[in-house]
Design a protein around this motif. Structure first.
Motif, short mmCIF file in Angstrom:
data_model
loop_
_atom_site.label_atom_id
_atom_site.label_comp_id
_atom_site.label_asym_id
_atom_site.label_seq_id
_atom_site.Cartn_x
_atom_site.Cartn_y
_atom_site.Cartn_z
N ILE A 76 0.82 -1.21 0.00
CA ILE A 76 0.00 0.00 0.00
C ILE A 76 0.85 1.26 0.00
CG2 ILE A 76 -0.19 0.08 2.51
CD1 ILE A 76 -2.95 0.94 -0.06
N PHE A 77 2.07 1.17 0.58
CA PHE A 77 2.95 2.33 0.63
C PHE A 77 3.47 2.71 -0.75
CE2 PHE A 77 4.01 1.19 5.25
CZ PHE A 77 3.05 2.08 5.73
N GLY A 78 3.41 1.76 -1.68
CA GLY A 78 3.92 2.03 -3.02
C GLY A 78 3.17 3.13 -3.73
N ILE A 79 1.91 3.32 -3.38
CA ILE A 79 1.08 4.34 -4.03
C ILE A 79 1.70 5.72 -3.87
CG2 ILE A 79 -1.19 5.46 -4.02
CD1 ILE A 79 -2.37 2.83 -3.10
N LEU A 80 2.25 6.00 -2.69
CA LEU A 80 2.88 7.29 -2.46
C LEU A 80 4.40 7.22 -2.60
CD1 LEU A 80 0.86 8.60 0.62
CD2 LEU A 80 0.57 9.21 -1.78
N LEU A 81 4.97 6.04 -2.30
CA LEU A 81 6.42 5.91 -2.34
C LEU A 81 6.97 6.09 -3.75
CD1 LEU A 81 9.13 5.21 -1.02
CD2 LEU A 81 8.61 2.79 -1.42
N PHE A 82 6.33 5.46 -4.74
CA PHE A 82 6.86 5.53 -6.09
C PHE A 82 6.87 6.96 -6.64
CE2 PHE A 82 6.79 4.84 -10.73
CZ PHE A 82 7.95 4.09 -10.84
N PRO A 83 5.78 7.73 -6.49
CA PRO A 83 5.82 9.13 -6.94
C PRO A 83 6.89 9.95 -6.22
CG PRO A 83 3.55 8.43 -6.62
CD PRO A 83 4.42 7.35 -6.05
N VAL A 84 7.06 9.71 -4.92
CA VAL A 84 8.09 10.45 -4.17
C VAL A 84 9.48 10.11 -4.71
CG1 VAL A 84 9.24 10.65 -1.94
CG2 VAL A 84 6.75 10.72 -2.07
N LEU A 85 9.73 8.82 -4.95
CA LEU A 85 11.03 8.41 -5.48
C LEU A 85 11.26 9.03 -6.85
CD1 LEU A 85 11.25 4.60 -4.55
CD2 LEU A 85 12.41 6.54 -3.46
N TRP A 86 10.22 9.13 -7.65
CA TRP A 86 10.36 9.70 -8.99
C TRP A 86 10.79 11.17 -8.90
CZ3 TRP A 86 9.39 6.88 -13.57
CH2 TRP A 86 9.52 7.62 -14.74
N VAL A 87 10.14 11.91 -8.03
CA VAL A 87 10.49 13.33 -7.87
C VAL A 87 11.92 13.47 -7.35
CG1 VAL A 87 9.94 15.47 -6.64
CG2 VAL A 87 8.09 14.03 -7.53
N VAL A 88 12.29 12.62 -6.39
CA VAL A 88 13.67 12.63 -5.88
C VAL A 88 14.65 12.35 -7.02
CG1 VAL A 88 15.31 11.43 -4.38
CG2 VAL A 88 13.04 12.01 -3.53
N GLY A 89 14.28 11.41 -7.90
CA GLY A 89 15.12 11.09 -9.04
C GLY A 89 15.28 12.27 -9.98
N GLU A 90 14.20 13.02 -10.20
CA GLU A 90 14.28 14.19 -11.07
C GLU A 90 15.20 15.25 -10.48
OE1 GLU A 90 10.05 14.05 -13.49
OE2 GLU A 90 10.18 15.29 -11.69
N VAL A 91 15.10 15.47 -9.18
CA VAL A 91 15.98 16.45 -8.52
C VAL A 91 17.43 15.97 -8.60
CG1 VAL A 91 16.55 17.57 -6.34
CG2 VAL A 91 14.15 17.26 -6.99
N PHE A 92 17.64 14.66 -8.43
CA PHE A 92 18.98 14.10 -8.52
C PHE A 92 19.55 14.28 -9.93
CE2 PHE A 92 21.93 10.47 -9.11
CZ PHE A 92 22.82 10.75 -8.08
N SER A 93 18.71 14.18 -10.94
CA SER A 93 19.14 14.42 -12.31
C SER A 93 19.66 15.84 -12.47
CB SER A 93 17.99 14.18 -13.29
OG SER A 93 17.60 12.84 -13.31
N SER A 94 18.94 16.78 -11.91
CA SER A 94 19.37 18.18 -11.97
C SER A 94 20.71 18.37 -11.28
CB SER A 94 18.31 19.09 -11.33
OG SER A 94 17.07 18.98 -11.98
N LEU A 95 20.87 17.70 -10.15
CA LEU A 95 22.13 17.77 -9.41
C LEU A 95 23.28 17.21 -10.24
CD1 LEU A 95 23.70 18.31 -6.77
CD2 LEU A 95 23.04 16.00 -6.04
N MET A 96 23.05 16.08 -10.90
CA MET A 96 24.09 15.47 -11.72
C MET A 96 24.47 16.37 -12.89
SD MET A 96 25.00 12.76 -10.23
CE MET A 96 26.05 12.11 -11.53
N PHE A 97 23.49 17.07 -13.46
CA PHE A 97 23.79 18.00 -14.54
C PHE A 97 24.70 19.12 -14.05
CE2 PHE A 97 22.91 22.03 -16.68
CZ PHE A 97 23.21 21.71 -17.99
N SER A 98 24.41 19.65 -12.86
CA SER A 98 25.23 20.74 -12.34
C SER A 98 26.65 20.27 -12.04
CB SER A 98 24.59 21.33 -11.08
OG SER A 98 24.73 20.48 -9.96
N LEU A 99 26.80 19.03 -11.62
CA LEU A 99 28.13 18.49 -11.37
C LEU A 99 28.91 18.31 -12.68
CD1 LEU A 99 27.36 15.81 -8.62
CD2 LEU A 99 28.52 18.00 -8.31
N TRP A 100 28.20 17.88 -13.72
CA TRP A 100 28.84 17.68 -15.02
C TRP A 100 29.30 19.01 -15.63
CZ3 TRP A 100 31.49 15.10 -18.29
CH2 TRP A 100 31.44 15.38 -19.67
#
Length: 262
Positions: free
Chosen positions: A125-149
């Motif tokens: 049941i936690f997956g309903i909210l966990l997966f969207p949260v992980l996705w947003v975290v992943g998007e922010v992490f992508s932005s961070l990786m771009f700034s490092l590059w």
């Protein structure tokens, strides 16, 4: 026995990336992003090792980013600085486009890796909210990786490069776009993934025919309430005052880039 072999699994991730990214190039296809998320979830369900999850996430999000930052090609030919690279300009622009897409793709590795590790450790049941949260975290992490590059003189480590965030696909939905006033593109991405995840649950809970009817009805509601038709029509509205074109000269000489230490 799982019939999806490893190459086919990565092809499934790549297909997910195509559906996730195509809406950034062809706005009218923004609804295909939901299919992209569903395929991504399917690929995760077929993933049996952490290594497959990390590589698969990278493949999916790199493919998505290739679409989202396809505007990089607008820098070709390189005429905005007095530097002639000849035929190698295509290679330079192409390699930069591919490299940046890959660094943005690391966000997908984070999402897939964390989901693979957490999905069997928490109640479903936690997956309903966990997966969207992980996705947003992943998007922010992508932005961070771009700034490092791109880190260098005059730049800082940040998360402001948001090209490829799925929440931007809601830019074509006049009503859901209002959510941005409460949580910016992060809330839009969260909502996009939440709706996609709920659609996948419908497919697993209800019989196939009934599930397809429910999902089709939801898609029609989304499309019908998006205002896409009115927005499309307004695009072709004649402006009686005429058109004003602004031109900015970006052909700089070498002396523009030279710094003299005082």
């Amino acid at each position: 026995m799982d019939f999806i072999t490893r190459p086919h699994l990565y092809a499934l991730y790549a297909l997910s990336g195509i559906f996730l990214g195509i809406g950034f190039v062809f706005p009218a296809t923004w609804l295909l992003g939901f299919i992209g998320v569903a395929i991504f979830i399917l690929a995760l369900a077929k993933t049996t090792t952490a290594k497959q999850a990390l590589i698969g996430g990278l493949v999916a999000w790199t493919t998505k980013s290739l679409f989202a930052i396809s505007w990089f090609w607008s820098t070709y030919p390189i005429t905005w600085i007095d530097l002639s690279l000849g035929k190698s300009e295509v290679l330079v622009v192409g390699l930069y486009w591919l490299t940046v897409s890959m660094f943005l793709g690391f966000g997908g590795s984070l999402v897939a890796g964390l989901w693979y590790w957490l999905k069997n450790r928490l109640p479903a049941i936690f997956g309903i909210l966990l997966f969207p949260v992980l996705w947003v975290v992943g998007e922010v992490f992508s932005s961070l990786m771009f700034s490092l590059w791109t880190l260098g003189e005059g730049s800082t480590i940040n998360t402001v490069f948001s090209f490829g965030y799925l929440g931007y696909l809601f830019g074509y939905h006049e009503r859901l776009l209002l959510l941005a006033s409460y949580g910016g593109v992060y809330l839009l991405s969260f909502t996009f993934i939440l709706l996609s995840y709920l659609g996948c649950l419908v497919l697993t809970i209800f019989p196939r025919r009934k599930a397809l009817l429910i999902i089709s009805a939801l898609v029609l509601v989304l499309w019908g309430s998006s205002g896409s038709v009115s927005t499309l029509a307004s695009t072709y509205t004649t402006n009686e005052e005429g058109t004003v074109v602004a031109i900015i000269d970006t052909r700089f000489g070498d002396e523009f880039f030279k710094r003299e230490d005082k």
